[in-house]
Design a protein around this motif. Structure first.
Motif, short mmCIF file in Angstrom:
data_model
loop_
_atom_site.label_atom_id
_atom_site.label_comp_id
_atom_site.label_asym_id
_atom_site.label_seq_id
_atom_site.Cartn_x
_atom_site.Cartn_y
_atom_site.Cartn_z
N MET A 146 -20.18 -32.85 41.25
CA MET A 146 -21.09 -33.98 41.33
C MET A 146 -20.34 -35.30 41.33
SD MET A 146 -22.74 -33.63 37.49
CE MET A 146 -23.82 -35.03 37.63
N GLN A 147 -20.98 -36.30 41.89
CA GLN A 147 -20.34 -37.61 41.97
C GLN A 147 -20.54 -38.36 40.67
OE1 GLN A 147 -22.06 -39.26 45.63
NE2 GLN A 147 -19.96 -39.33 46.39
N GLU A 148 -19.59 -39.20 40.38
CA GLU A 148 -19.73 -40.08 39.21
C GLU A 148 -21.02 -40.89 39.35
OE1 GLU A 148 -16.19 -42.46 38.82
OE2 GLU A 148 -15.48 -41.19 37.18
N GLY A 149 -21.67 -41.06 38.23
CA GLY A 149 -22.88 -41.88 38.20
C GLY A 149 -24.16 -41.10 38.45
N LYS A 150 -24.03 -39.86 38.91
CA LYS A 150 -25.23 -39.07 39.22
C LYS A 150 -25.68 -38.28 37.99
CE LYS A 150 -25.38 -39.98 43.66
NZ LYS A 150 -26.46 -40.82 44.24
N ASN A 151 -26.93 -37.82 38.07
CA ASN A 151 -27.50 -36.98 37.02
C ASN A 151 -27.61 -35.55 37.52
OD1 ASN A 151 -27.96 -39.46 35.76
ND2 ASN A 151 -30.06 -39.58 36.50
N TYR A 152 -27.49 -34.63 36.58
CA TYR A 152 -27.69 -33.23 36.96
C TYR A 152 -28.05 -32.42 35.72
CZ TYR A 152 -27.51 -29.52 40.38
OH TYR A 152 -27.86 -28.53 41.25
N THR A 203 -26.23 -37.25 32.27
CA THR A 203 -26.70 -38.54 32.78
C THR A 203 -25.52 -39.41 33.16
OG1 THR A 203 -28.62 -38.45 31.31
CG2 THR A 203 -28.04 -40.60 32.21
N ALA A 204 -25.58 -39.93 34.38
CA ALA A 204 -24.54 -40.85 34.88
C ALA A 204 -23.15 -40.29 34.63
CB ALA A 204 -24.71 -42.22 34.24
N VAL A 220 -16.51 -33.57 38.18
CA VAL A 220 -17.09 -34.88 38.50
C VAL A 220 -16.11 -35.62 39.39
CG1 VAL A 220 -17.99 -37.04 37.60
CG2 VAL A 220 -18.31 -34.92 36.31
#
Lengths: 115, 107
Positions: free
Chosen positions: B13-19, B77-78, B105
């Motif tokens: 996942m990219q930095e700043g995203k939620n999962y 989160t983020a 990340v």
């Protein structure tokens, strides 16, 4: 900061030999655990120990395994006659409480290689 | 034997995203644990969840437990790079572990 220590960091043994893995839990902790992790695989619970008795054990923890708290500080895992499939990372953990709250503190692990 | 399944097994996942990571288990249990493991390192306890509806948060991680659905979630989160690790859930008095979710990340 107190920490759980384990010795040795790496143990190499021949199949059929006995090994003893040593752990020094955090000093005021009451509950102690052994886990193992075969390389790249999931963690497996072996045994939990409280008040000088085994409180839970898994199916893996058969008669070849035993645990002991010989002197009030060390917590040992003995494998009586090692098999190739016992090769794994063995982690010791301790917890200040059991029952409802079980935050565990883990040692760095002992890598056991059975040849 | 209690079965524990985690998904996804791998998560990039990219930095700043939620999962969200999911942990499903096969039989009733009143306790569930989350751990983190960095590559080549030992385990670190993250959360202990003891009752239906329990929610715990630490920094960017939040864990919840639904004992009726036999489901726990670990919400990120983020995301930041420092969260890259493998996350395990474990269930019950005998600590049945899931297969782990390897999180990477990406900046």
């Amino acid at each position: 900061e107190p920490e759980v220590t384990q010795t040795p960091s790496h143990q190499v043994t021949q199949m059929g030999q006995e090994v003893i893995l040593r752990c020094v839990p955090i000093s005021n902790h009451l509950y102690f655990y052994w886990y193992r992790q075969i390389l790249g695989q999931k963690v497996e619970f072996l045994v939990s120990f409280y008040n000088n008795e085994i409180s839970e054990k898994s199916e893996i923890f058969d008669d070849q395994f035993s645990v002991e708290r010989p002197d009030g500080s060390n917590f040992t895992l003995k494998i009586r006659s090692t098999k190739l499939e016992d090769s794994a990372m063995y982690f010791c953990a301790s917890s200040p409480t059991g029952g409802a709250v079980r935050e565990q503190f883990f040692g760095p692990g002992t890598r056991l290689t059975v040849l | 034997e209690l079965k524990v399944e985690q998904n996804p097994l791998f998560l990039s996942m990219q930095e700043g995203k939620n999962y969200t990571i999911y942990c499903n288990y096969s039989t009733t249990s009143d306790r569930l644990y989350w751990y983190r493991q960095d590559p080549g390192k030992s385990l670190e306890s993250l959360f202990v969840l003891l009752s239906n509806g329990a929610v715990k948060q630490e920094g960017r991680l939040m864990a919840s437990l639904d004992t009726k659905a036999r489901l726990s979630t670990l919400h990120i989160t983020a995301a930041v790079h420092d969260l890259s690790a493998t996350y395990f859930c474990a269930v019950g008095n005998q600590f049945y572990f899931g297969t782990g979710t390897s999180l990477t990340v990406i900046p």
